[in-house]
Design an enzyme around this catalytic site. Sequence first.
Site: not given
Ligand code: LLP
Length: 411
Positions: A236, A270, A273, A339-340, A368
């Site tokens: 996150g 975890e 991003r 087309c959007e 992502y």
């Molecule tokens: N752990 C769990 C349980 C998660 O659900 C996620 C992301 C992560 C770790 C990794 O989070 P990060 O470090 O990447 O923030 N598609 C969206 C982001 C969706 C994140 C979903 N879960 C976007 O493009 O912003």
Amino acid sequence: MLNFKKKDLCIEQVKLSDIAKEYGTSTYVYSKNQFINNFESYKKALGVRGIICFACKANSNRTILKLLADIGAGADTTSGGEIYRCLNANFNPSKIVYAGVGKTFEEIEYALKNKIFMFNVESLEELDAINKIAGRVKTKAKIAFRINPYVDPDTHSYIATGKKGTKFGIPYEDAVKAYLIAKKKKNVIVLGIHSHIGSQILDIKPFKVAAQKIKKIIDDLEKNGIGLEYINCGGGLGIKYSKDQKAPSPDQLMSELFSVFDKDKKFIFEPGRSIIANAGYLLVKVIYRKFSGGKNFLITDAGMNDLMRPTLYEAYHEVMPIKKINTKKVKTDVVGPICESGDFIGKDRMLPVLAQGEYVLVTCVGAYGAAMSSEYNSRPLLAEVLVDGNKTTLIRKRAKWEDLLSNEEQK
Ligand code: LLP
């Protein structure tokens, strides 16, 4: 790792114009050294206190996964398919964790048979399923409960997961009860506790509040004779998408969180991003230009199917030409061919006047970006290229029109 060689924008030492020539567009391009450095700074901050599990939903390209596995990454997975990819990319199963509110029985069995490290269990019905399936395949499942700590992470509502009312995790008030139930299950080993409050979070405070709430559960469990070895703080951590944003470092995040817990605890993080986003770029070509309704448009060969984030979250990604140009800047919408009206890469951007056939680069799309792309409008999936110093490698072939039909009836 962007820099200029005279007038040419380069990733590491390779000119983007050369990449466009060699591989065509639109193409995802990754800087190997950028994501390796990002991972190393997590590793260094954590030291020997646990495992960094790359959230492979952010980017599941096999080469990228292999490179991360090679330098000691674990994986955070969210489906049988992701576990399959990670095993194939040589991740040690003992470093794979598995979260998700809807693990199917087949996926659970697959994960157990492949001896993954830990399930992040999100409901009591899931716990039952895991216990039963583990019994059937004669193994024991190691688990953590994913707890919903009811913390608002101040991010886009679609990616806020630790708030009351979201589908994720065990409700905060039911946490201790869940562990007492799990302790009685024959085929389950209770190993840890997990929380992931959301994504693209730029402030450490909500992480810390969540950690304090998790600590309270750990204390209550200890009073009930249940000791936990691992604390999984989720992912996150946000990144700087635009010049006016500031993102905390992994080191800053960890030192705040470590201060909440006892010294003997082991940790899992975890990140997705913050490992791969700023290592990835989308190189696109200007197909046409248009002036309409008082606005300049650059129509590119990448659409919302290739990069969904602007459309889905109104996310900001910087757009820049790949040559130094000194023409005056004009307000421009950079859009795709779909087309959007929601099909855009960036709106109201001050960009120099570009000619038809020139290229622009979209930044911070390593997370992502390719992972969320689709074939909408029957547009084949894009090529992906890895840059390492002065070397480029095609790490995913551009799909062809024939590929669009490959799983459909051929009669
Ligand atoms: N752990 C769990 C349980 C998660 O659900 C996620 C992301 C992560 C770790 C990794 O989070 P990060 O470090 O990447 O923030 N598609 C969206 C982001 C969706 C994140 C979903 N879960 C976007 O493009 O912003």
